[in-house]
Design a protein around this motif. Structure first.
Motif, PDB file in Angstrom:
ATOM      1  N   ARG A 183       0.816  -1.213   0.000  1.00  0.00           N
ATOM      2  CA  ARG A 183       0.000   0.000   0.000  1.00  0.00           C
ATOM      3  C   ARG A 183       0.848   1.261   0.000  1.00  0.00           C
ATOM      4  O   ARG A 183       0.540   2.248  -0.663  1.00  0.00           O
ATOM      5  CB  ARG A 183      -0.921  -0.023   1.236  1.00  0.00           C
ATOM      6  N   LEU A 184       1.937   1.229   0.760  1.00  0.00           N
ATOM      7  CA  LEU A 184       2.769   2.429   0.873  1.00  0.00           C
ATOM      8  C   LEU A 184       3.905   2.430  -0.152  1.00  0.00           C
ATOM      9  O   LEU A 184       4.706   3.361  -0.195  1.00  0.00           O
ATOM     10  CB  LEU A 184       3.352   2.531   2.290  1.00  0.00           C
ATOM     11  N   VAL A 185       3.958   1.371  -0.925  1.00  0.00           N
ATOM     12  CA  VAL A 185       4.981   1.237  -1.960  1.00  0.00           C
ATOM     13  C   VAL A 185       6.392   1.360  -1.374  1.00  0.00           C
ATOM     14  O   VAL A 185       7.203   2.177  -1.794  1.00  0.00           O
ATOM     15  CB  VAL A 185       4.782   2.278  -3.084  1.00  0.00           C
ATOM     16  N   VAL A 186       6.633   0.544  -0.363  1.00  0.00           N
ATOM     17  CA  VAL A 186       7.980   0.438   0.222  1.00  0.00           C
ATOM     18  C   VAL A 186       8.247  -1.046   0.484  1.00  0.00           C
ATOM     19  O   VAL A 186       7.380  -1.895   0.256  1.00  0.00           O
ATOM     20  CB  VAL A 186       8.094   1.219   1.548  1.00  0.00           C
ATOM     21  N   GLY A 187       9.429  -1.353   0.944  1.00  0.00           N
ATOM     22  CA  GLY A 187       9.768  -2.737   1.247  1.00  0.00           C
ATOM     23  C   GLY A 187       9.200  -3.168   2.585  1.00  0.00           C
ATOM     24  O   GLY A 187       8.880  -2.341   3.432  1.00  0.00           O
ATOM     25  N   THR A 188       9.062  -4.486   2.766  1.00  0.00           N
ATOM     26  CA  THR A 188       8.520  -4.976   4.039  1.00  0.00           C
ATOM     27  C   THR A 188       9.467  -4.655   5.188  1.00  0.00           C
ATOM     28  O   THR A 188       9.031  -4.450   6.323  1.00  0.00           O
ATOM     29  CB  THR A 188       8.310  -6.498   3.986  1.00  0.00           C
ATOM     30  N   GLU A 189      10.755  -4.618   4.904  1.00  0.00           N
ATOM     31  CA  GLU A 189      11.723  -4.295   5.941  1.00  0.00           C
ATOM     32  C   GLU A 189      11.506  -2.882   6.468  1.00  0.00           C
ATOM     33  O   GLU A 189      11.657  -2.613   7.660  1.00  0.00           O
ATOM     34  CB  GLU A 189      13.150  -4.439   5.399  1.00  0.00           C
ATOM     35  N   THR A 190      11.175  -2.002   5.560  1.00  0.00           N
ATOM     36  CA  THR A 190      10.876  -0.625   5.962  1.00  0.00           C
ATOM     37  C   THR A 190       9.656  -0.574   6.857  1.00  0.00           C
ATOM     38  O   THR A 190       9.645   0.101   7.891  1.00  0.00           O
ATOM     39  CB  THR A 190      10.628   0.236   4.710  1.00  0.00           C
ATOM     40  N   VAL A 191       8.634  -1.312   6.451  1.00  0.00           N
ATOM     41  CA  VAL A 191       7.419  -1.349   7.266  1.00  0.00           C
ATOM     42  C   VAL A 191       7.750  -1.885   8.651  1.00  0.00           C
ATOM     43  O   VAL A 191       7.290  -1.348   9.664  1.00  0.00           O
ATOM     44  CB  VAL A 191       6.342  -2.222   6.600  1.00  0.00           C
ATOM     45  N   LYS A 192       8.563  -2.919   8.704  1.00  0.00           N
ATOM     46  CA  LYS A 192       8.926  -3.496  10.001  1.00  0.00           C
ATOM     47  C   LYS A 192       9.628  -2.459  10.871  1.00  0.00           C
ATOM     48  O   LYS A 192       9.414  -2.403  12.086  1.00  0.00           O
ATOM     49  CB  LYS A 192       9.820  -4.720   9.798  1.00  0.00           C
ATOM     50  N   THR A 193      10.472  -1.672  10.245  1.00  0.00           N
ATOM     51  CA  THR A 193      11.146  -0.608  10.993  1.00  0.00           C
ATOM     52  C   THR A 193      10.126   0.355  11.597  1.00  0.00           C
ATOM     53  O   THR A 193      10.196   0.696  12.780  1.00  0.00           O
ATOM     54  CB  THR A 193      12.094   0.177  10.068  1.00  0.00           C
ATOM     55  N   HIS A 194       9.172   0.777  10.771  1.00  0.00           N
ATOM     56  CA  HIS A 194       8.155   1.717  11.256  1.00  0.00           C
ATOM     57  C   HIS A 194       7.294   1.076  12.341  1.00  0.00           C
ATOM     58  O   HIS A 194       6.975   1.710  13.348  1.00  0.00           O
ATOM     59  CB  HIS A 194       7.273   2.186  10.103  1.00  0.00           C
ATOM     60  N   VAL A 195       6.929  -0.175  12.107  1.00  0.00           N
ATOM     61  CA  VAL A 195       6.092  -0.870  13.097  1.00  0.00           C
ATOM     62  C   VAL A 195       6.824  -0.928  14.429  1.00  0.00           C
ATOM     63  O   VAL A 195       6.247  -0.641  15.489  1.00  0.00           O
ATOM     64  CB  VAL A 195       5.740  -2.293  12.615  1.00  0.00           C
ATOM     65  N   SER A 196       8.100  -1.264  14.393  1.00  0.00           N
ATOM     66  CA  SER A 196       8.878  -1.333  15.626  1.00  0.00           C
ATOM     67  C   SER A 196       8.910   0.023  16.327  1.00  0.00           C
ATOM     68  O   SER A 196       8.792   0.101  17.554  1.00  0.00           O
ATOM     69  CB  SER A 196      10.305  -1.797  15.333  1.00  0.00           C
ATOM     70  N   ALA A 197       9.051   1.078  15.529  1.00  0.00           N
ATOM     71  CA  ALA A 197       9.079   2.424  16.106  1.00  0.00           C
ATOM     72  C   ALA A 197       7.745   2.746  16.763  1.00  0.00           C
ATOM     73  O   ALA A 197       7.701   3.299  17.872  1.00  0.00           O
ATOM     74  CB  ALA A 197       9.402   3.446  15.020  1.00  0.00           C
ATOM     75  N   VAL A 198       6.659   2.382  16.086  1.00  0.00           N
ATOM     76  CA  VAL A 198       5.320   2.626  16.640  1.00  0.00           C
ATOM     77  C   VAL A 198       5.147   1.871  17.948  1.00  0.00           C
ATOM     78  O   VAL A 198       4.690   2.428  18.955  1.00  0.00           O
ATOM     79  CB  VAL A 198       4.224   2.213  15.630  1.00  0.00           C
ATOM     80  N   LEU A 199       5.534   0.604  17.940  1.00  0.00           N
ATOM     81  CA  LEU A 199       5.390  -0.213  19.143  1.00  0.00           C
ATOM     82  C   LEU A 199       6.172   0.414  20.297  1.00  0.00           C
ATOM     83  O   LEU A 199       5.677   0.513  21.421  1.00  0.00           O
ATOM     84  CB  LEU A 199       5.890  -1.643  18.892  1.00  0.00           C
ATOM     85  N   ALA A 200       7.392   0.842  20.004  1.00  0.00           N
ATOM     86  CA  ALA A 200       8.225   1.431  21.043  1.00  0.00           C
ATOM     87  C   ALA A 200       7.590   2.704  21.600  1.00  0.00           C
ATOM     88  O   ALA A 200       7.485   2.893  22.806  1.00  0.00           O
ATOM     89  CB  ALA A 200       9.612   1.726  20.494  1.00  0.00           C
ATOM     90  N   LYS A 201       7.121   3.561  20.679  1.00  0.00           N
ATOM     91  CA  LYS A 201       6.582   4.848  21.114  1.00  0.00           C
ATOM     92  C   LYS A 201       5.252   4.698  21.844  1.00  0.00           C
ATOM     93  O   LYS A 201       4.924   5.497  22.720  1.00  0.00           O
ATOM     94  CB  LYS A 201       6.407   5.778  19.914  1.00  0.00           C
ATOM     95  N   LEU A 202       4.481   3.705  21.470  1.00  0.00           N
ATOM     96  CA  LEU A 202       3.182   3.505  22.114  1.00  0.00           C
ATOM     97  C   LEU A 202       3.307   2.613  23.351  1.00  0.00           C
ATOM     98  O   LEU A 202       2.339   2.416  24.078  1.00  0.00           O
ATOM     99  CB  LEU A 202       2.183   2.887  21.133  1.00  0.00           C
ATOM    100  N   GLY A 203       4.495   2.047  23.539  1.00  0.00           N
ATOM    101  CA  GLY A 203       4.648   1.130  24.659  1.00  0.00           C
ATOM    102  C   GLY A 203       3.865  -0.148  24.451  1.00  0.00           C
ATOM    103  O   GLY A 203       3.398  -0.757  25.411  1.00  0.00           O
ATOM    104  N   ALA A 204       3.722  -0.546  23.201  1.00  0.00           N
ATOM    105  CA  ALA A 204       2.963  -1.759  22.889  1.00  0.00           C
ATOM    106  C   ALA A 204       3.902  -2.922  22.649  1.00  0.00           C
ATOM    107  O   ALA A 204       5.006  -2.739  22.157  1.00  0.00           O
ATOM    108  CB  ALA A 204       2.083  -1.530  21.659  1.00  0.00           C
ATOM    109  N   ARG A 205       3.437  -4.110  23.003  1.00  0.00           N
ATOM    110  CA  ARG A 205       4.282  -5.285  22.862  1.00  0.00           C
ATOM    111  C   ARG A 205       4.181  -5.860  21.457  1.00  0.00           C
ATOM    112  O   ARG A 205       5.133  -6.423  20.923  1.00  0.00           O
ATOM    113  CB  ARG A 205       3.863  -6.341  23.877  1.00  0.00           C
ATOM    114  N   ASP A 206       2.995  -5.753  20.875  1.00  0.00           N
ATOM    115  CA  ASP A 206       2.793  -6.289  19.536  1.00  0.00           C
ATOM    116  C   ASP A 206       1.769  -5.413  18.805  1.00  0.00           C
ATOM    117  O   ASP A 206       1.223  -4.474  19.375  1.00  0.00           O
ATOM    118  CB  ASP A 206       2.326  -7.748  19.589  1.00  0.00           C
TER     119      ASP A 206
END
Lengths: 223, 223
Positions: A183-206
């Motif tokens: 959807r965002l026209v990027v690699g899955t690795e990039t998405v994983k990076t963003h997801v990890s950042a979101v999880l960290a910032k929100l204090g979420a485990r998954d």
DNA sequence: CGACGGCTCCCCCGTGCGGGGGAGACGGTC
DNA sequence: GACCGTCTCCCCCGCACGGGGGAGCCGTCG
């Protein structure tokens, strides 16, 4: 998750009889980390109690509504509420007699439905800050003066970056990392990076906890 | 279980000159796991190449647009594209002469902008399936039969058992399978069984989608 | 009685997910 | 110039997740 809510986001009450318009405004405004939609109403008649309850900074008010129109509702809010919210009149037509009526009734701003999202966002920010937007030309001038990317400055102070917010929104729709990447026209690795950042910032485990936080904080809303 | 994305999601192209309306339609439609917005266009003039490129199942087409209106665009699509998409004409007014023009031009359906989200979603699904929606009354009848909200209808059809509901509630609070097992004093394998049952009944691909369904249906509520 | 559904537990197995690390490009700020 | 934040992509790796089976226990119901 203390992210957005803490730093005094601009809260907006949407008043329009068309759910589609409300959904559109909500989508556009909620995309901004410093703006949150506090609630919705389908008619001017419902505005007063909602304003009392939600204490929004801005009311985005349609002019033409079935029971009580935007003019009457604007008058009612300004007459009834102490320390009233800013009123941003929303209309379909460029030269709407009703709009000038509403402005005479004390509305603070004027917004065309056909405006670009950036203009809509900008108008909300400006009236929230006490500026008045009386004519569409003024909106455009101010938006132009603001620069090519109006959202950027506010984004920098936000907890989530623009990209992270986009990823979170898609997560909250149930998309997998691979689907988000497509959807965002990027690699899955990039998405994983963003997801990890979101999880960290929100204090979420998954991702599930992140989506829960998105719902609980009003970042996304049911219905 | 090959839940949503697999079963051929309905792809939609949005054509409307107002970004706000596009955002609204997008928000409403993207909330459905089986519907995805393939692209957007601001005018009928841009439709042909986009249809060629994206091959959408449905085109949600505004009637009134600056360069090429919905009628012309509908004619152009049906004349130019082999195996054309379904055309859903979107309009503001109940009795719009242009709409009947568009229907005569070969449009498959008719949708009022003031429709409720559930009706919009329903209209898209129906035209995608080959049904025709010629009058708003038909939409409302079908929507009424369908129930209040799609997510709720899904939940109602789901008929979760007591245990499954308990597991879903804990899922919606962000607990892992192991944590749910501890909480409910059962084995993790048992939890996995219940989770799988919940996913199957809700048509969810993973626990995140299940939690989203729980929020969207009101099974759990924010705050 | 047998059938059925709900709850419990078990196996195997593939993979999507998330943590850890690093790195280059770009655009700002100082 | 150096520095920092964002976005992009890559590696390795462990594990929770979810699908596919099966199975025993307990009720209710025809």
């Amino acid at each position: 998750m203390t992210a957005y809510a803490e730093r005094m986001p601009v809260t907006v009450l949407l008043v329009d009889d068309e759910p589609l318009v409300r959904a559109g405004l909500r989508a556009v405004l909620e995309a901004q980390p410093d703006i949150s939609v506090a609630g919705e109403a389908a008619d001017g008649a419902a505005v007063i109690p909602l304003v009392r309850q939600l204490r929004p900074d801005v009311v985005a008010m349609d002019v033409r509504m079935p029971l009580m129109d935007g003019i009457e509702a604007t008058r009612a809010v300004l007459r009834t509420i102490q320390d009233p919210p800013k009123i941003l009149v929303v209309t379909t037509f460029e030269n709407d007699e009703y709009v000038y009526e509403a402005l005479r009734a004390g509305a603070d701003g004027f917004l065309l439905k056909r405006s670009r999202p950036a203009e809509i966002v900008h108008a909300v920010r400006l009236v929230a800050e006490g500026e008045s937007l009386l004519f569409p030309a003024a909106v455009r001038a101010l938006a132009a003066e603001y620069g090519s990317s109006p959202a950027r400055a506010a984004m920098e102070r936000a907890a989530l970056t623009e990209r992270e917010a986009a990823v979170l929104r898609l997560m909250a729709r149930g998309l997998s990392n691979a689907e988000i990447a497509t959807r965002l026209v990027v690699g899955t690795e990039t998405v994983k990076t963003h997801v990890s950042a979101v999880l960290a910032k929100l204090g979420a485990r998954d991702r599930t906890q992140a989506v829960i936080a998105a719902y609980e904080s009003g970042f996304v809303t049911p219905r």
